[in-house]
Design an enzyme around this catalytic site. Structure first.
Site, PDB file in Angstrom:
ATOM      1  N   TYR A 166     -19.645  20.198   6.253  1.00 53.27           N
ATOM      2  CA  TYR A 166     -19.322  19.785   7.622  1.00 53.27           C
ATOM      3  C   TYR A 166     -20.593  19.374   8.376  1.00 53.27           C
ATOM      4  O   TYR A 166     -20.586  18.416   9.141  1.00 53.27           O
ATOM      5  CB  TYR A 166     -18.594  20.914   8.352  1.00 53.27           C
ATOM      6  CG  TYR A 166     -18.304  20.623   9.797  1.00 53.27           C
ATOM      7  CD1 TYR A 166     -17.301  19.725  10.168  1.00 53.27           C
ATOM      8  CD2 TYR A 166     -19.032  21.235  10.811  1.00 53.27           C
ATOM      9  CE1 TYR A 166     -17.034  19.446  11.498  1.00 53.27           C
ATOM     10  CE2 TYR A 166     -18.764  20.969  12.141  1.00 53.27           C
ATOM     11  CZ  TYR A 166     -17.776  20.077  12.483  1.00 53.27           C
ATOM     12  OH  TYR A 166     -17.527  19.806  13.802  1.00 53.27           O
ATOM     13  N   GLU A 167     -21.673  20.123   8.143  1.00 54.82           N
ATOM     14  CA  GLU A 167     -22.934  19.853   8.831  1.00 54.82           C
ATOM     15  C   GLU A 167     -23.786  18.808   8.099  1.00 54.82           C
ATOM     16  O   GLU A 167     -24.929  18.587   8.462  1.00 54.82           O
ATOM     17  CB  GLU A 167     -23.718  21.157   9.010  1.00 54.82           C
ATOM     18  CG  GLU A 167     -23.017  22.112   9.965  1.00 54.82           C
ATOM     19  CD  GLU A 167     -23.764  23.415  10.164  1.00 54.82           C
ATOM     20  OE1 GLU A 167     -24.754  23.692   9.451  1.00 54.82           O
ATOM     21  OE2 GLU A 167     -23.343  24.181  11.055  1.00 54.82           O
TER      22      GLU A 167
ATOM     23  N   GLU B 120     -25.473  34.233  12.354  1.00 56.11           N
ATOM     24  CA  GLU B 120     -26.019  33.128  11.566  1.00 56.11           C
ATOM     25  C   GLU B 120     -24.990  32.027  11.378  1.00 56.11           C
ATOM     26  O   GLU B 120     -25.288  30.857  11.562  1.00 56.11           O
ATOM     27  CB  GLU B 120     -26.514  33.642  10.207  1.00 56.11           C
ATOM     28  CG  GLU B 120     -27.030  32.572   9.281  1.00 56.11           C
ATOM     29  CD  GLU B 120     -28.300  31.876   9.768  1.00 56.11           C
ATOM     30  OE1 GLU B 120     -28.553  30.759   9.308  1.00 56.11           O
ATOM     31  OE2 GLU B 120     -29.041  32.428  10.589  1.00 56.11           O
TER      32      GLU B 120
ATOM     33  N   TYR C 277     -17.503  30.501  10.574  1.00 51.89           N
ATOM     34  CA  TYR C 277     -16.788  29.376   9.981  1.00 51.89           C
ATOM     35  C   TYR C 277     -15.340  29.760   9.744  1.00 51.89           C
ATOM     36  O   TYR C 277     -15.046  30.848   9.234  1.00 51.89           O
ATOM     37  CB  TYR C 277     -17.442  28.967   8.653  1.00 51.89           C
ATOM     38  CG  TYR C 277     -16.671  27.893   7.935  1.00 51.89           C
ATOM     39  CD1 TYR C 277     -16.694  26.579   8.373  1.00 51.89           C
ATOM     40  CD2 TYR C 277     -15.896  28.202   6.826  1.00 51.89           C
ATOM     41  CE1 TYR C 277     -15.972  25.586   7.717  1.00 51.89           C
ATOM     42  CE2 TYR C 277     -15.176  27.212   6.158  1.00 51.89           C
ATOM     43  CZ  TYR C 277     -15.208  25.916   6.608  1.00 51.89           C
ATOM     44  OH  TYR C 277     -14.499  24.947   5.968  1.00 51.89           O
ATOM     45  N   VAL C 278     -14.446  28.855  10.100  1.00 48.85           N
ATOM     46  CA  VAL C 278     -13.019  29.003   9.818  1.00 48.85           C
ATOM     47  C   VAL C 278     -12.561  27.715   9.155  1.00 48.85           C
ATOM     48  O   VAL C 278     -12.866  26.619   9.638  1.00 48.85           O
ATOM     49  CB  VAL C 278     -12.209  29.262  11.109  1.00 48.85           C
ATOM     50  CG1 VAL C 278     -10.721  29.315  10.809  1.00 48.85           C
ATOM     51  CG2 VAL C 278     -12.669  30.548  11.782  1.00 48.85           C
TER      52      VAL C 278
ATOM     53  N   GLY D 297     -11.392  32.170  14.650  1.00 46.27           N
ATOM     54  CA  GLY D 297     -12.745  32.148  15.203  1.00 46.27           C
ATOM     55  C   GLY D 297     -12.906  33.147  16.330  1.00 46.27           C
ATOM     56  O   GLY D 297     -13.909  33.864  16.403  1.00 46.27           O
TER      57      GLY D 297
ATOM     58  N   ASN E   8     -21.966  19.250  17.549  1.00 51.20           N
ATOM     59  CA  ASN E   8     -20.765  19.984  17.148  1.00 51.20           C
ATOM     60  C   ASN E   8     -19.926  20.341  18.382  1.00 51.20           C
ATOM     61  O   ASN E   8     -19.890  21.489  18.828  1.00 51.20           O
ATOM     62  CB  ASN E   8     -21.151  21.234  16.350  1.00 51.20           C
ATOM     63  CG  ASN E   8     -19.971  21.885  15.673  1.00 51.20           C
ATOM     64  OD1 ASN E   8     -18.817  21.626  16.009  1.00 51.20           O
ATOM     65  ND2 ASN E   8     -20.260  22.762  14.728  1.00 51.20           N
TER      66      ASN E   8
ATOM     67  N   TYR F 218     -17.634  28.096  22.196  1.00 56.28           N
ATOM     68  CA  TYR F 218     -18.577  29.058  22.762  1.00 56.28           C
ATOM     69  C   TYR F 218     -18.532  29.061  24.289  1.00 56.28           C
ATOM     70  O   TYR F 218     -18.622  30.113  24.921  1.00 56.28           O
ATOM     71  CB  TYR F 218     -19.992  28.788  22.257  1.00 56.28           C
ATOM     72  CG  TYR F 218     -20.150  29.054  20.776  1.00 56.28           C
ATOM     73  CD1 TYR F 218     -19.741  30.259  20.211  1.00 56.28           C
ATOM     74  CD2 TYR F 218     -20.692  28.096  19.928  1.00 56.28           C
ATOM     75  CE1 TYR F 218     -19.876  30.514  18.855  1.00 56.28           C
ATOM     76  CE2 TYR F 218     -20.835  28.343  18.568  1.00 56.28           C
ATOM     77  CZ  TYR F 218     -20.428  29.545  18.039  1.00 56.28           C
ATOM     78  OH  TYR F 218     -20.561  29.786  16.700  1.00 56.28           O
TER      79      TYR F 218
END
Length: 160
Positions: free
Chosen positions: A29-30, A86, A89-90, A100, A127, A134
């Site tokens: 994904y990243e 760190e 992830y879902v 999440g 993202n 958040y």
């Protein structure tokens, strides 16, 4: 799936393969899969050895692992003991079940149980789904600090 109840539990040695799978999914994904060097053997040694370096939670839906949150402790000279998230992830198709949120709630409970003064993490500036998540939790996102790091190949020349 009939029962849409997310269950969160502490990660165990038997979960390391699943953990690594999700670490790699997050890296895809990243757009950084080639940077994942961690192995199951390393995760076992580092997480379940005599001095564990990290802990993690697994989110399950009907007994199937659908998400993870990996954390460790760090120390702030200004605040004291802190919990560092760190990775959270879902798997995409399970995000509708609020896994999440439940994982982050488990992180918050761990921080409280361990008398941590704060929880900190990083999020990539592109993202948007994570940033929105958040912010919904009430998090402060700090654009002032620049992250720095040296990889092993970069810092070893300092030792010559």
């Amino acid at each position: 799936m009939s029962n849409h109840s997310i269950k969160i539990r502490a990660g165990k040695p038997k979960d390391v393969g699943t953990l690594l799978e999700m670490i790699k999914e997050l890296a895809v994904y990243e757009k950084a899969l080639d940077e994942v060097k961690t192995t199951e053997k390393q995760l076992l040694a580092d997480g379940f050895g005599s001095q564990p370096l990290y802990g993690f939670f697994i989110a399950e839906l009907e007994g199937k692992a659908v998400g993870m949150a990996l954390y460790y402790y760090r120390y702030s000279t200004w605040k004291g003991k802190s919990l560092y998230l760190e990775d959270l992830y879902v798997k995409e198709k399970y995000r509708q079940y609020k896994a999440g949120f439940h994982l982050f709630k488990a992180i918050a409970q761990k921080a409280q149980d361990e008398s941590c003064h704060r929880i900190s993490w990083q999020v990539l500036d592109w993202n948007e789904p994570a940033i929105k998540f958040y912010k919904k939790l009430g998090a402060e996102l700090d654009a002032e600090w620049i992250n720095g790091h040296l990889s092993k190949s970069q810092y070893t020349h300092l030792l010559e």
